[in-house]
Design a protein around this motif. Structure first.
Motif, PDB file in Angstrom:
ATOM      1  N   ASP A 144       0.708  -1.108  -0.074  1.00  0.00           N
ATOM      2  CA  ASP A 144      -0.148   0.163  -0.076  1.00  0.00           C
ATOM      3  C   ASP A 144       0.867   1.198   0.071  1.00  0.00           C
ATOM      4  O   ASP A 144       1.899   1.260   0.769  1.00  0.00           O
ATOM      5  N   GLU A 182     -11.250   6.403  -2.211  1.00  0.00           N
ATOM      6  CA  GLU A 182     -10.829   5.857  -0.838  1.00  0.00           C
ATOM      7  C   GLU A 182     -10.019   4.371  -0.887  1.00  0.00           C
ATOM      8  O   GLU A 182     -10.421   3.559  -1.433  1.00  0.00           O
ATOM      9  N   SER A 184      -8.173   1.727   1.202  1.00  0.00           N
ATOM     10  CA  SER A 184      -7.969   1.272   2.407  1.00  0.00           C
ATOM     11  C   SER A 184      -7.383  -0.236   2.576  1.00  0.00           C
ATOM     12  O   SER A 184      -7.898  -1.015   1.699  1.00  0.00           O
ATOM     13  N   LYS A 189      -4.980   3.990   5.375  1.00  0.00           N
ATOM     14  CA  LYS A 189      -6.109   4.695   4.488  1.00  0.00           C
ATOM     15  C   LYS A 189      -5.478   5.852   3.651  1.00  0.00           C
ATOM     16  O   LYS A 189      -4.500   6.755   4.211  1.00  0.00           O
ATOM     17  N   LYS A 190      -5.972   6.131   2.682  1.00  0.00           N
ATOM     18  CA  LYS A 190      -5.851   7.024   1.696  1.00  0.00           C
ATOM     19  C   LYS A 190      -6.839   7.537   0.865  1.00  0.00           C
ATOM     20  O   LYS A 190      -7.492   6.927   0.143  1.00  0.00           O
TER      21      LYS A 190
END
Length: 1032
Positions: A144, A182, A184, A189-190
């Motif tokens: 991620d 979003e 996650s 999370k981003k």
């Protein structure tokens, strides 16, 4: 699902296929491979682009153009169907493909955001993605929010991956040409804002991704349902609901030693899922075979999403805790498919190295199952300091006083010139009731009306009723209440089950009435169980209850179908010869076996004894601990215990005189067996017959040896049966054999004071013999000691030393004497067992030894000579034959010719084989140990930290409890078990990772039973209600 064919993308998908090798091992054949009709044999995944969109700008790359790419990856180990991939490679459009046919269980769908690089390379060439993108432990590589590898389009342009996440981790909201996305994964999370060219392109992107997510969800759900039919999550909603699983880390075995020169480690386990640590156990110090329990964080829950089903594995990494950092001890993984199929079965995993390629020393055992609501509630309860089950069990073990008069003078009065006693506590529904002593005695002998069922075993049932106590000492002499007397209650324990009577206040001769809590039905698991009965004086407040005396009953000595009224003497100790009598207790006992052969088979069945009672309240612990172990624990160091064990050890020297007397009886042909009124020397005749056989027919020596064992055991049985008391001698061998063969017992009828005069004479004779033998013993030791009273003086001095050191708060010579005390105690326990076998106190063990000796003696008549001959041949020829030369060439000389390095390698190889062989043999032992350790830890959590270990008949005490001669027995007319009004299953429980019974329901059941007892509505002697106890 809305539509299984996603909307066509504005840019046709550009396809490439790559097989990423590990770093540093790239070759030309693994850079780019076009799909062909031949079978796919590569161990690396196929990677293909499914669709792509151009994004004018994003908050990740600011104003720079970017590209969104959906990538499908398939691992060959999950099976390979090239149909859909060949369509993509041939340039087929997205709207012509059946995506439900393309996506299969095991496919990984990845969402990429890329930016364009300045350099171009040859078209149709793919730079491999991260070497860990698809590994044997799952998709740990979709990292991620980290910069990823380069991707190459067909036009030769090179794009740099800025973000990669699994497709299921993407959610978005579109507003015209803008899309708020979003990302996650785990705790990360981003949020990004994506700007497309127009609203149509934004809409097509949203529809494609959403439909593909639904397909992935359905495929994962079907895969889970196929592996585990009970798990079938609904796909009608867009929410990807996780499935809860319960995982238990059981143990590790044969770990590599990292501390203390490789002799120990301090292992703990970290658990990872999708590259994130989700759980960590506590450290088990100094162990190479650690066992984790609920109090060392062995159990945890985790969620499995259907779309993740083939993406990740559950990874366990064992580490050795150091003061700074850690050492690696091994790694293992369990696939989601294996987790879904599991229903609490043990899974044993061979540890691997860091790369999960090569084997590593050691094994890890785990369990998995679907988590139910009560499982999750149990995990939450582990974090709470208070536990409803602890409170309920403490309330159950606490003796009940109820409403009783405070002053002793209020319990007695004269009615019509006759003393009457108040039935206490006073029942509000009935009023004050006054009975004479005769009425109370008669009422106490009635059948009990309030029964408590305890235990869960199915081997047999022991019914015990506490009827009365007599001549108890006054334990309340120092009370501030005038004329205050003993407040009696009785504790009964069998295996891990406890029964506590109500309290009879202010009475040294209490009678427990049939409507009070005095009757218990113990469902026992093993016939070797003992019934412990302890009499106590109740005290209020924080003061501990005073112990009075205890009795130990062996149920295997009593026959089914017979009701026994047993009167036992109470002693303050069962371990020392200077114990004193402190009263009597009368009980009514009945034993019913599910099969009359159960006590016979029990010595033959290898079952570990691991019963214990856990209590939270210190006050309850004390009266339970005394009932089982008495006032002193022989494993704990004290001078009084030490010299008591020495004294018992010296008592066994009296066996010498018994042996000497037996030799005289046999050699001098003394008559001892009456036949038609004449004493004949039966044993001398048998001994003479054996001597003739050995002299004239030496080939039958083995048969004579076994027959001698049977003769000795039957002779010991004959000696024990000479005791005229029916309560102090075992049944005959023929009665035991008849019971075993037929499976039935005949009820017996014994009157009170049966053979009273003969029993009294026998007891007097035994005491006289004991005194004479003690005199002979003293004379024997006078030849070694100048002062014959040295041991007596030493024992007397030890009490003084003990008292002084107790006052000073220390125990002298502990470091020296405590190991000696443990050794002596071990020797004494073996001597007690041998004594129990020879005296037929362990009647069924003695029966099998005698029976086996008889059978072997008969068999040896036919095969004994040949067996001895061939045994002699094998041993002598094997030790001296020429085959030893072959052994020398193959083993000894071969080893001598090896170099030092080869010898060391051979030693390591042999050690590895021994470890593997030992692990196979060790497995069953390890499983039993794990069950015992985990059950004890679970009981600590549910019931309390104070532990009382309950013993069986193979842990005998020095003195056995024998019924007094005024006891009686009679056949029971009604063999039906009484209907219990209270029920408590004991502390043994079925558990599979977590208790199968909800602890809350467990405690509610107890409280429900206690609160809804029947209330009294009839006069006293006919009442079926709940009154507590009455005393005279």
């Amino acid at each position: 699902m809305t539509n299984k064919t996603p909307t066509k993308a504005p840019h046709p998908p550009v396809s490439w296929v790559s097989t990423p090798p590990p770093r540093g091992q790239e070759d030309e054949s693994s850079q780019t491979n076009q799909l062909d009709d031949y079978e796919w044999n590569s161990k690396f995944p196929i990677i293909v682009c499914a669709n792509e969109w151009n994004v004018e700008r994003s908050s990740l790359l600011r104003k720079k153009p970017s590209s969104i790419r959906i990538e499908l990856r398939r691992n060959p180990k999950h099976g390979l169907n090239l149909k859909g991939y060949k369509d993509l490679e041939s340039g087929a459009s997205s709207n012509t493909l059946d995506w439900e046919e393309i996506i299969e269980p095991g496919d990984v769908v990845v969402f990429h955001i890329l930016k364009q690089s300045h350099s171009n390379i040859r078209a149709n060439t793919s730079i491999s993605s991260d070497d860990e993108s698809i590994s044997t432990i799952g998709l740990r590589a979709v990292d991620d929010f980290k910069r990823g590898p380069s991707k190459v389009k067909n036009d030769g342009s090179q794009w740099q991956v800025k973000l990669s996440v699994p497709l299921y981790a993407v959610s978005f909201k579109c507003d015209k040409a803008k899309c708020l996305a979003e990302f996650s994964k785990g705790n990360m999370k981003k949020i990004l804002m994506l700007h497309f060219k127009d609203e149509n392109e934004s809409t097509s992107f949203a529809l494609f991704v959403k439909n593909l997510q639904n397909i992935i969800f359905e495929v994962g759900s079907k895969a889970i349902s196929k592996d585990r039919s009970s798990i079938s999550p609904s796909s009608s909603t867009n929410d990807l609901l996780p499935i809860k699983f319960l995982v238990e880390i059981i143990s590790a075995t044969d770990l590599k030693g990292k501390d203390n020169q490789g002799k120990s480690s301090d292992p703990y386990v970290n658990v990872y899922y999708a590259g994130e640590k989700i759980h960590s156990t506590c450290v088990i110090e100094k162990s190479l075979d650690p066992i984790w329990t609920v109090d060392t964080k062995s159990t945890f829950a985790f969620s499995l999403r259907p779309e993740e089903y083939y993406m990740h594995d559950l990874v366990f990494e064992i580490r050795d805790k150091d003061s700074i950092g850690y050492d690696f001890l091994g790694k293992a993984a369990v696939s989601n498919s294996e987790i879904a199929k599991s229903n609490g079965e043990r899974i044993e995993l061979k540890l691997k190295d860091r790369d999960m390629v090569s084997d590593f020393q050691g094994y890890l055992s785990v369990k998995c199952k679907r988590a139910k609501e009560n499982d999750l509630e149990f995990l939450n309860s582990l974090e709470n300091t208070t536990n409803v089950t602890k409170e309920a069990f403490d309330d159950y073990c606490k003796p009940n006083v109820h409403k009783q008069p405070l002053l002793p003078g209020q319990c007695k009065k004269i009615i019509r010139s006759v003393e009457h006693y108040l039935a206490r506590p006073v029942q509000e529904e009935v009023g004050k009731l006054w009975l004479t002593a005769e009425e109370i005695e008669k009422a106490s002998m009635e059948e009990s009306r309030l029964w408590t069922e305890v235990g869960f075993g199915n081997s047999g049932k022991v019914f015990v009723e506490i009827l009365s106590c007599n001549k108890l000492p006054n334990m309340d002499l120092n009370s501030i209440i005038p004329n205050d007397q003993t407040d009696t209650f009785v504790t009964c324990i069998c295996e891990d089950s406890v029964g506590v009577t109500d309290v009879v206040k202010n009475c040294k001769h209490p009678r427990f009435m049939p409507w009070s809590k005095r009757a218990f039905q113990f469902n026992i698991e093993k016939p070797r169980s003992l019934l412990y009965i302890g009499v106590h004086d109740y005290d209020v407040g924080p003061k501990m209850h005073d112990a009075i005396g205890r009795v130990i009953i062996n149920p295997t000595k009593f026959l089914s179908g017979t009701s026994y009224n047993l009167n036992y003497n109470l002693y303050d100790s069962h371990q020392t010869s200077y114990r004193k009598k402190v009263g009597t207790v009368k009980v009514r006992l009945r034993v019913e076996w599910s099969s009359e052969r159960n006590p016979f088979f029990d010595p033959l069945v290898k079952k570990e004894w691991n019963h214990s009672i856990h209590v939270n309240s210190k006050k309850n612990y004390k009266h339970i601990q005394y009932t089982v172990n008495g006032k002193s624990d022989l494993n704990e160091y004290s001078l009084k215990t030490f010299f008591g064990l020495i004294e018992e050890l010296l008592q066994y020297q009296l066996v010498y005189f018994d042996f000497l007397e037996g030799i005289k009886t046999v050699l001098f042909w003394r008559g001892h067996t009456k036949v038609i009124g004449i004493n004949i020397p039966l044993h001398s005749m048998i001994f003479f017959s054996f001597t003739i056989v050995l002299t004239e027919y030496p080939m039958y020596s083995m048969s004579v040896a076994f027959a001698s064992i049977a003769w000795f055991m039957l002779a010991m049985l004959e000696i024990q049966r000479k005791d005229p008391s029916p309560w102090n001698h075992p049944p005959s061998y023929f009665i035991l054999m008849r019971t075993f063969l037929t499976g039935n017992t005949q009820p017996i009828d014994i009157d009170a004071n049966h053979n009273h005069e003969a029993t009294a004479r026998h007891v007097t004779m035994k005491k006289r013999e004991l005194i004479e033998r003690e005199k002979m013993t003293n004379q024997f030791w006078e030849t070694f000691y100048s002062d014959g009273e040295i041991m007596e003086q030493l024992t007397a001095d030890s009490d003084k030393v003990f008292e002084k050191t107790q006052k000073a708060g220390r125990l002298p010579f502990r470091e020296v004497l405590h190991p000696i005390q443990k050794t002596i105690f071990y020797i004494i326990m073996q001597l007690r067992l041998l004594s129990g076998i020879f005296t037929w106190d362990l009647v069924h063990v003695s029966f099998w030894i005698t029976t086996a000796a008889i059978i072997l003696s008969i068999v040896s008549l036919f095969v004994g000579n040949a067996f001895l001959l061939w045994t002699k041949r094998v041993i002598l020829y094997g030790l001296s034959g020429p085959q030893n030369k072959i052994l020398d060439i193959m083993f000894f000389r071969y080893y001598d010719n090896l170099s030092d390095a080869e010898k060391e390698e051979l030693k390591e190889e042999r050690a590895r084989k021994r470890r593997d062989r030992f692990h196979g043999n060790f497995s069953d032992v390890q499983k039993r140990k794990e069950e015992r350790v985990k059950e004890e830890a679970l009981k600590k959590v549910l019931f309390g930290n104070n532990v009382v270990v309950v013993h069986d008949i193979y842990h005998p005490e020095r003195f056995q409890s024998v019924p007094n001669n005024d006891s009686s027995a009679s056949p029971r007319k009604n063999n039906e078990a009484p209907m219990p009004l209270l029920s408590f299953r004991g502390q043994r429980m079925k558990f599979n990772i977590s208790p199968e019974e909800d602890p809350r329901g467990f405690s509610k059941k107890i409280r429900h039973s206690r609160e809804e007892l029947p209330s009294p509505t009839e006069p006293l002697l006919q009442s079926s209600g709940h009154a507590v106890a009455y005393g005279s």
